[in-house]
Write a protein that holds these residues in place. Structure first.
Motif, mmCIF file in Angstrom:
data_model
loop_
_atom_site.group_PDB
_atom_site.id
_atom_site.type_symbol
_atom_site.label_atom_id
_atom_site.label_comp_id
_atom_site.label_asym_id
_atom_site.label_seq_id
_atom_site.Cartn_x
_atom_site.Cartn_y
_atom_site.Cartn_z
ATOM 1 N N GLU A 63 -36.372 7.960 13.999
ATOM 2 C CA GLU A 63 -36.232 9.077 14.942
ATOM 3 C C GLU A 63 -34.776 9.320 15.324
ATOM 4 O OE1 GLU A 63 -38.646 8.362 18.370
ATOM 5 O OE2 GLU A 63 -40.492 8.271 17.199
ATOM 6 N N GLY A 64 -33.913 8.354 15.070
ATOM 7 C CA GLY A 64 -32.514 8.460 15.476
ATOM 8 C C GLY A 64 -31.678 9.291 14.527
ATOM 9 N N PRO A 65 -30.372 9.327 14.796
ATOM 10 C CA PRO A 65 -29.468 10.169 14.007
ATOM 11 C C PRO A 65 -29.051 9.564 12.664
ATOM 12 C CG PRO A 65 -28.247 9.021 15.698
ATOM 13 C CD PRO A 65 -29.704 8.688 15.914
ATOM 14 N N VAL A 66 -29.455 8.335 12.394
ATOM 15 C CA VAL A 66 -29.032 7.656 11.170
ATOM 16 C C VAL A 66 -29.964 7.994 10.014
ATOM 17 C CG1 VAL A 66 -28.673 5.391 10.126
ATOM 18 C CG2 VAL A 66 -28.038 5.761 12.495
ATOM 19 N N ASP A 67 -29.392 8.308 8.860
ATOM 20 C CA ASP A 67 -30.175 8.540 7.648
ATOM 21 C C ASP A 67 -30.480 7.179 7.026
ATOM 22 O OD1 ASP A 67 -31.141 9.055 5.087
ATOM 23 O OD2 ASP A 67 -29.745 10.696 4.719
ATOM 24 N N VAL A 68 -31.672 6.691 7.248
ATOM 25 C CA VAL A 68 -32.067 5.352 6.816
ATOM 26 C C VAL A 68 -31.874 5.171 5.321
ATOM 27 C CG1 VAL A 68 -34.001 3.739 6.634
ATOM 28 C CG2 VAL A 68 -33.677 5.056 8.737
ATOM 29 N N ASP A 69 -32.287 6.141 4.538
ATOM 30 C CA ASP A 69 -32.187 6.023 3.080
ATOM 31 C C ASP A 69 -30.734 5.992 2.616
ATOM 32 O OD1 ASP A 69 -34.989 5.963 2.804
ATOM 33 O OD2 ASP A 69 -35.051 8.141 2.950
ATOM 34 N N ALA A 70 -29.869 6.757 3.256
ATOM 35 C CA ALA A 70 -28.451 6.776 2.887
ATOM 36 C C ALA A 70 -27.787 5.440 3.207
ATOM 37 C CB ALA A 70 -27.737 7.917 3.604
ATOM 38 N N VAL A 71 -28.138 4.862 4.329
ATOM 39 C CA VAL A 71 -27.578 3.550 4.685
ATOM 40 C C VAL A 71 -28.125 2.483 3.752
ATOM 41 C CG1 VAL A 71 -27.482 1.769 6.473
ATOM 42 C CG2 VAL A 71 -27.187 4.167 7.096
ATOM 43 N N ALA A 72 -29.389 2.553 3.454
ATOM 44 C CA ALA A 72 -30.046 1.521 2.636
ATOM 45 C C ALA A 72 -29.385 1.364 1.275
ATOM 46 C CB ALA A 72 -31.529 1.843 2.486
ATOM 47 N N VAL A 73 -29.006 2.441 0.642
ATOM 48 C CA VAL A 73 -28.419 2.339 -0.704
ATOM 49 C C VAL A 73 -27.031 1.717 -0.686
ATOM 50 C CG1 VAL A 73 -29.799 4.211 -1.676
ATOM 51 C CG2 VAL A 73 -27.524 4.703 -0.727
ATOM 52 N N THR A 74 -26.398 1.641 0.466
ATOM 53 C CA THR A 74 -25.080 1.009 0.562
ATOM 54 C C THR A 74 -25.167 -0.500 0.742
ATOM 55 O OG1 THR A 74 -24.868 1.178 2.975
ATOM 56 C CG2 THR A 74 -24.169 3.087 1.670
ATOM 57 N N MET A 75 -26.358 -1.003 0.948
ATOM 58 C CA MET A 75 -26.550 -2.431 1.198
ATOM 59 C C MET A 75 -26.765 -3.177 -0.122
ATOM 60 S SD MET A 75 -28.823 -2.019 4.625
ATOM 61 C CE MET A 75 -29.092 -3.748 4.745
ATOM 62 N N PRO A 76 -26.412 -4.466 -0.178
ATOM 63 C CA PRO A 76 -26.571 -5.220 -1.422
ATOM 64 C C PRO A 76 -27.979 -5.182 -2.006
ATOM 65 C CG PRO A 76 -25.174 -6.447 0.057
ATOM 66 C CD PRO A 76 -25.704 -5.267 0.835
ATOM 67 N N MET A 77 -29.003 -5.219 -1.175
ATOM 68 C CA MET A 77 -30.375 -5.203 -1.682
ATOM 69 C C MET A 77 -30.902 -3.795 -1.908
ATOM 70 S SD MET A 77 -32.187 -8.459 0.136
ATOM 71 C CE MET A 77 -33.505 -8.461 -1.062
ATOM 72 N N SER A 81 -30.082 -15.101 9.171
ATOM 73 C CA SER A 81 -29.810 -13.665 9.241
ATOM 74 C C SER A 81 -30.743 -12.911 8.296
ATOM 75 C CB SER A 81 -28.361 -13.379 8.866
ATOM 76 O OG SER A 81 -27.499 -13.991 9.801
ATOM 77 N N THR A 82 -31.463 -11.984 8.847
ATOM 78 C CA THR A 82 -32.382 -11.171 8.042
ATOM 79 C C THR A 82 -31.763 -9.786 7.895
ATOM 80 O OG1 THR A 82 -33.594 -10.637 10.053
ATOM 81 C CG2 THR A 82 -34.447 -12.432 8.734
ATOM 82 N N ASN A 83 -30.702 -9.722 7.074
ATOM 83 C CA ASN A 83 -29.953 -8.483 6.959
ATOM 84 C C ASN A 83 -29.783 -7.992 5.528
ATOM 85 O OD1 ASN A 83 -27.818 -9.980 5.831
ATOM 86 N ND2 ASN A 83 -26.935 -10.351 7.837
ATOM 87 N N GLY A 84 -30.513 -8.558 4.591
ATOM 88 C CA GLY A 84 -30.449 -8.091 3.203
ATOM 89 C C GLY A 84 -29.078 -8.213 2.574
ATOM 90 N N GLY A 85 -28.252 -9.109 3.089
ATOM 91 C CA GLY A 85 -26.916 -9.301 2.550
ATOM 92 C C GLY A 85 -25.889 -8.293 3.047
ATOM 93 N N ARG A 86 -26.227 -7.567 4.074
ATOM 94 C CA ARG A 86 -25.353 -6.485 4.560
ATOM 95 C C ARG A 86 -23.939 -6.956 4.871
ATOM 96 N NH1 ARG A 86 -26.601 -1.999 9.245
ATOM 97 N NH2 ARG A 86 -24.865 -0.683 8.710
ATOM 98 N N TYR A 87 -23.791 -8.158 5.385
ATOM 99 C CA TYR A 87 -22.473 -8.623 5.784
ATOM 100 C C TYR A 87 -21.802 -9.492 4.737
ATOM 101 C CZ TYR A 87 -24.291 -6.668 10.036
ATOM 102 O OH TYR A 87 -24.839 -5.809 10.944
ATOM 103 N N LEU A 88 -22.317 -9.496 3.527
ATOM 104 C CA LEU A 88 -21.692 -10.244 2.431
ATOM 105 C C LEU A 88 -20.520 -9.475 1.845
ATOM 106 C CD1 LEU A 88 -24.859 -11.523 0.554
ATOM 107 C CD2 LEU A 88 -23.350 -12.823 2.069
ATOM 108 N N VAL A 89 -20.559 -8.170 1.968
ATOM 109 C CA VAL A 89 -19.511 -7.331 1.345
ATOM 110 C C VAL A 89 -18.569 -6.782 2.381
ATOM 111 C CG1 VAL A 89 -20.824 -6.739 -0.691
ATOM 112 C CG2 VAL A 89 -21.065 -5.356 1.332
#
Length: 82
Positions: free
Chosen positions: A30-44, A74-82
């Motif tokens: 419901e928020g202003p963030v495009d979930v799909d756009a952010v998701a593709v930038t993550m390692p997983m 951390s349950t972040n899909g590797g987000r902070y590895l890069v």
């Protein structure tokens, strides 16, 4: 987490920390963030699901994790590895 783990270890109580990363929930959608756009930038290449966090917590609450204490899972899909 570490201080409490040390304080309670001799009582057989484990203390751990499960910080969720970018989790795809109805409120996030419901928020202003495009979930799909952010998701593709993550390692997983995907956003986390609530179940991903729940599985981590379930493991730490299980007997199998009885010797795990003072840890951050951390349950972040590797987000902070890069």
């Amino acid at each position: 987490t570490r201080a409490l783990a040390i304080e309670f270890a001799d009582k057989g109580i484990t203390v751990n920390h499960v910080p969720p990363g970018f989790i795809d929930t109805p409120l996030v959608r419901e928020g202003p963030v495009d979930v799909d756009a952010v998701a593709v930038t993550m390692p997983m290449k995907r956003a986390g699901q609530p179940e991903d966090v729940a599985y981590a917590v379930a493991y730490l609450a299980s007997e199998e994790a009885g010797y795990v204490t003072g840890q951050t899972l951390s349950t972040n899909g590797g987000r902070y590895l890069v």
